[in-house]
Design a protein around this motif. Structure first.
Motif, PDB file in Angstrom:
ATOM      1  N   LEU A 131       0.824  -1.206   0.000  1.00 60.98           N
ATOM      2  CA  LEU A 131       0.000   0.000   0.000  1.00 60.98           C
ATOM      3  C   LEU A 131       0.860   1.259   0.000  1.00 60.98           C
ATOM      4  O   LEU A 131       0.596   2.216  -0.736  1.00 60.98           O
ATOM      5  CB  LEU A 131      -0.933  -0.002   1.212  1.00 60.98           C
ATOM      6  N   VAL A 132       1.908   1.255   0.829  1.00 62.09           N
ATOM      7  CA  VAL A 132       2.814   2.403   0.865  1.00 62.09           C
ATOM      8  C   VAL A 132       3.502   2.578  -0.480  1.00 62.09           C
ATOM      9  O   VAL A 132       3.594   3.694  -1.018  1.00 62.09           O
ATOM     10  CB  VAL A 132       3.852   2.228   1.992  1.00 62.09           C
ATOM     11  N   GLY A 133       3.983   1.473  -1.035  1.00 65.04           N
ATOM     12  CA  GLY A 133       4.645   1.542  -2.332  1.00 65.04           C
ATOM     13  C   GLY A 133       3.708   1.978  -3.437  1.00 65.04           C
ATOM     14  O   GLY A 133       4.117   2.689  -4.365  1.00 65.04           O
ATOM     15  N   SER A 134       2.440   1.563  -3.353  1.00 66.49           N
ATOM     16  CA  SER A 134       1.459   1.959  -4.355  1.00 66.49           C
ATOM     17  C   SER A 134       1.291   3.474  -4.388  1.00 66.49           C
ATOM     18  O   SER A 134       1.248   4.090  -5.463  1.00 66.49           O
ATOM     19  CB  SER A 134       0.120   1.279  -4.066  1.00 66.49           C
ATOM     20  N   VAL A 135       1.205   4.082  -3.212  1.00 61.66           N
ATOM     21  CA  VAL A 135       1.114   5.545  -3.154  1.00 61.66           C
ATOM     22  C   VAL A 135       2.354   6.179  -3.780  1.00 61.66           C
ATOM     23  O   VAL A 135       2.264   7.130  -4.570  1.00 61.66           O
ATOM     24  CB  VAL A 135       0.959   6.019  -1.693  1.00 61.66           C
ATOM     25  N   GLY A 136       3.521   5.626  -3.451  1.00 61.48           N
ATOM     26  CA  GLY A 136       4.760   6.158  -4.007  1.00 61.48           C
ATOM     27  C   GLY A 136       4.818   6.042  -5.522  1.00 61.48           C
ATOM     28  O   GLY A 136       5.274   6.967  -6.207  1.00 61.48           O
ATOM     29  N   ILE A 137       4.358   4.928  -6.057  1.00 67.75           N
ATOM     30  CA  ILE A 137       4.367   4.721  -7.510  1.00 67.75           C
ATOM     31  C   ILE A 137       3.476   5.745  -8.212  1.00 67.75           C
ATOM     32  O   ILE A 137       3.883   6.386  -9.192  1.00 67.75           O
ATOM     33  CB  ILE A 137       3.916   3.294  -7.845  1.00 67.75           C
ATOM     34  N   LEU A 138       2.264   5.913  -7.715  1.00 66.63           N
ATOM     35  CA  LEU A 138       1.316   6.818  -8.369  1.00 66.63           C
ATOM     36  C   LEU A 138       1.747   8.276  -8.245  1.00 66.63           C
ATOM     37  O   LEU A 138       1.693   9.041  -9.215  1.00 66.63           O
ATOM     38  CB  LEU A 138      -0.074   6.623  -7.773  1.00 66.63           C
TER      39      LEU A 138
END
Length: 279
Positions: free
Chosen positions: A72-79
């Motif tokens: 979830l944290v990485g998903s925010v970072g990717i977007l």
């Protein structure tokens, strides 16, 4: 989804509720795109988070436990990286997230189970936030609101055209062993409506050639169908009808965005080549 012939009962959905929810989502998306683009970024973060949660829950049916928190944290970072810093940042953020979830899971325990869970987590990272990152690349462009709206409308046209043609005309199954409700007639309906939407979108929104719109419609339907069938295969393996129940009449968030995920990179590239920024 290129639905098979049979009416709403065989489509397996409460059609009035599905239409109401779909129109509501479309209104929210449209408002976010043209009031403040960061609002759409927030919607994308929430949608990817919900889809990752649904996928994690589904995987547990096969004893696969992916590390959801770093995902979830990485998903925010990717977007956010894709929106603020471009394609290179999207790739770097994806690699960091994929590496991070592998390390997280290995530190939590080694062995065959850890390798399986880490592999599934890497797949989830590539499947959901990385693909969605291409939508953020479209959004970040000066005319990004129009580009993303066209992308969304192409996805809607694929679904609506496939459903209507499938119900009215569908007789020949497209992939009966994977998704019995899809028909070749439904696929044809998707091609027709998506091409019309593509032509209207590029001519009215960008002043471009109708041929670009037809090409967009064809590309969008092909990739959307592949994405839909891919999720159907996954659900069949997991023995699920829907990935979730967060969206009444539609199933889960993953069920709503499955076809859009594979479509995003192709639409982004076609628009980037055919309608360079500044044209």
């Amino acid at each position: 989804m290129a639905s098979a012939p049979a009416g709403s009962a065989r489509a397996g959905r409460d059609l009035p509720i599905a239409i109401a929810v779909g129109l509501g989502l479309l209104a929210v998306v449209g408002a976010s795109l043209f009031v403040r683009k960061e609002g759409f970024l927030l919607l994308a973060v929430l949608a990817c988070g919900a889809a990752l949660w649904e996928l994690a829950q589904a995987f547990t049916r096969r004893g696969i436990h992916i590390p959801l928190l770093p995902l979830l944290v990485g998903s925010v970072g990717i977007l956010v990286s894709a929106y603020t810093a471009g394609a290179e940042a999207l790739l770097v953020a994806f690699m960091l997230t994929a590496g991070g979830v592998v390390v997280w899971r290995v530190l939590d325990g080694s062995g065959t189970a850890a390798l399986r869970d880490a592999t599934a987590a890497t797949f989830a990272t590539a499947y959901i936030p990385f693909m969605a990152g291409f939508v953020m690349l479209m959004l970040a462009q000066p005319d990004g609101g129009r580009r993303v709206l066209l992308f969304v409308l192409l996805a809607v046209a694929n679904d609506v055209g496939g459903y209507v043609a499938g119900v009215l005309l569908g007789k020949h199954p497209l992939a009966p062993s994977v998704s019995p409700k899809k028909s070749w007639e439904g696929l044809g309906g998707s091609f027709v409506l998506a091409s019309v939407v593509g032509v209207v979108g590029v001519v009215w929104g960008f002043g471009a050639s109708p041929l670009i719109g037809i090409g967009l419609g064809l590309v969008a339907v092909l990739t959307a169908t592949l994405g839909d069938l891919a999720e159907s295969l996954l659900k069949r393996d997991l023995e699920l009808k829907d990935m979730g129940r967060l969206l009444p009449g539609h199933g889960g968030v993953m069920d709503r965005i499955d076809s859009m995920l594979l479509t995003a990179p192709l639409v982004y590239l076609v628009l980037l080549v055919a309608l360079p920024v500044g044209d």
